[in-house]
Design a protein around this motif. Structure first.
Motif, short mmCIF file in Angstrom:
data_model
loop_
_atom_site.label_atom_id
_atom_site.label_comp_id
_atom_site.label_asym_id
_atom_site.label_seq_id
_atom_site.Cartn_x
_atom_site.Cartn_y
_atom_site.Cartn_z
N THR A 160 5.03 5.14 2.68
CA THR A 160 4.27 5.99 3.60
C THR A 160 4.72 7.44 3.46
O THR A 160 5.91 7.71 3.27
N MET A 169 0.82 -1.20 0.00
CA MET A 169 0.00 0.00 0.00
C MET A 169 0.86 1.27 0.00
O MET A 169 1.84 1.38 0.74
N SER A 181 -3.68 14.93 -0.07
CA SER A 181 -3.56 13.49 0.13
C SER A 181 -4.80 12.75 -0.40
O SER A 181 -4.68 11.74 -1.10
N LEU A 200 -2.01 7.32 -4.50
CA LEU A 200 -2.08 6.71 -3.18
C LEU A 200 -3.26 5.75 -3.14
O LEU A 200 -4.25 5.91 -3.86
N ASP A 201 -3.13 4.76 -2.25
CA ASP A 201 -4.22 3.81 -2.01
C ASP A 201 -5.11 4.25 -0.87
O ASP A 201 -6.29 3.90 -0.82
N ALA A 202 -4.54 5.00 0.09
CA ALA A 202 -5.29 5.31 1.30
C ALA A 202 -4.71 6.53 2.01
O ALA A 202 -3.56 6.91 1.79
N VAL A 203 -5.53 7.12 2.87
CA VAL A 203 -5.13 8.23 3.74
C VAL A 203 -5.76 7.99 5.11
O VAL A 203 -6.96 7.71 5.21
N TRP A 243 0.41 5.11 1.00
CA TRP A 243 -0.60 5.82 1.79
C TRP A 243 0.03 6.97 2.57
O TRP A 243 1.24 7.06 2.71
N SER A 244 -0.81 7.85 3.05
CA SER A 244 -0.33 8.98 3.84
C SER A 244 -1.10 9.06 5.15
O SER A 244 -2.17 8.47 5.29
N TYR A 245 -0.54 9.81 6.08
CA TYR A 245 -1.18 9.97 7.38
C TYR A 245 -0.92 11.37 7.90
O TYR A 245 0.03 12.05 7.49
N VAL A 281 -5.68 9.83 -3.85
CA VAL A 281 -6.41 8.56 -3.97
C VAL A 281 -7.25 8.58 -5.24
O VAL A 281 -7.37 7.57 -5.95
N ALA A 311 -10.00 5.27 1.59
CA ALA A 311 -9.38 4.18 0.82
C ALA A 311 -9.96 4.16 -0.59
O ALA A 311 -11.07 4.62 -0.84
#
Length: 323
Positions: free
Chosen positions: A202, A171, A211, A220-223, A173-175, A215, A298
């Protein structure tokens, strides 16, 4: 071309409202663009209504917002990061605006800074996410845009290409990290970070709108941003968030999520709160922890379900350490 498409597809939402959202978003971008990467824009000018620092570049954007609404939308209220709710008794709609989502990336001249504008009717004066009618995100540096009308999908200068990936180990992804206690956040997200460190990637990009629109593009796949859930589920964590935030809680507010939430949902993505429940009932007009929203975004439902389970496990792990 963009304006013509919006007006040509006008159905339940009036063409004037669509055009207004577009003009405001692009006008804010034009005002801020010359200051991108400018050290002069880094001068702090106090705290905004949302509790975060207001920089010179923020103040410039907020000034344009107030002038635009006064001259172009006399019966519209607006709610923004720095000024909070500005409304008159006869206002019919409210613009939920983050003039610069990603102020720090903007001051550094990076790509991950956006203008985010959403529109909802006021009606009873307490609109929720479910009431949002229009959402627009414009990237400040590139000028790329994403425009959604409820029930009509999303239009964009970039291809809509949501990922079909469901493997957490691969994956991208970001956070959200800034303003949150790092050790607590990493404990909750640690297995996901470690699991995707070889086959995936990540990122902390500094902008929720940027972000979430990644998607939409498939970059990206997810946040994931679950600060509000951590406060609610883990005793003692609110004090930690306030310590990091200088007395304020700096999780995502409605102006951060409103426009990208509608854009990603209309693109076919899956977005929930930090527990996996819909965000529809969350109120739009307020700041502070009561109004802030955790979120799990997602590209598809199968990936989203796995992320919710991973966050459940991470929060339980943090709670046991705090206990």
């Amino acid at each position: 071309m963009f304006k013509m498409e919006i007006l040509a597809n006008a159905t339940n939402i009036g063409s004037s409202e669509r055009e207004l959202v577009l003009e405001l978003a692009q006008g804010l971008r034009e005002r801020v663009l010359p200051s991108l990467g400018s050290h002069a824009g880094r001068a702090a000018e106090g705290l905004g209504a949302g509790g975060d620092v207001t920089f010179a570049v923020d103040a410039e954007a907020e000034e344009f917002l107030a002038e635009f609404v006064a001259s172009r939308a006399p019966r519209m209220a607006f709610y923004s990061e720095d000024r909070g709710l500005v409304a008159e008794p006869d206002d019919t709609h409210v613009l939920v605006v983050d003039p610069i989502d990603g102020t720090r990336p903007a001051m550094a001249g990076l790509e991950s800074a956006c203008v985010a504008v959403a529109l909802a009717p006021l009606d009873d004066g307490e609109p929720t996410m479910a009431d949002l009618q229009v959402g627009c995100v414009v990237e400040i540096k590139s000028g790329d845009w994403y425009f959604a009308v409820r029930g009509e999908g999303v239009r964009s200068t970039r291809s809509v290409a949501l990922s079909r990936g469901v493997d957490l180990r691969r994956m991208f992804w970001s956070y959200g990290f800034r303003g949150r206690p790092a050790r607590a956040v990493v404990e909750v997200l640690g297995d996901l970070i470690d699991g995707s460190s070889v086959g995936g990637g990540t990122f902390e990009l500094g902008s929720q709108a940027f972000s979430m629109t990644r998607v939409i593009t498939g970059q990206l796949d997810a946040v994931i941003e679950v600060g509000s859930r951590i406060i609610d589920d883990v005793p003692g964590m609110r004090a930690e968030f306030e310590r990091i935030g200088g007395g304020e809680v700096l999780n995502n507010s409605p102006y951060d999520l409103a426009a990208p939430w509608l854009c990603l949902r209309e693109a076919g993505g899956v977005i929930s709160d930090g527990w996996g429940e819909p965000l529809d009932d969350h109120h739009l007009l307020g700041s502070g922890h009561k109004f802030q929203m955790s979120s799990i975004s997602a590209a598809n439902a199968q990936l989203h379900d796995q992320l919710v389970r991973a966050i459940d496990a991470g929060v339980a792990r943090l709670r046991s350490l705090q206990g």
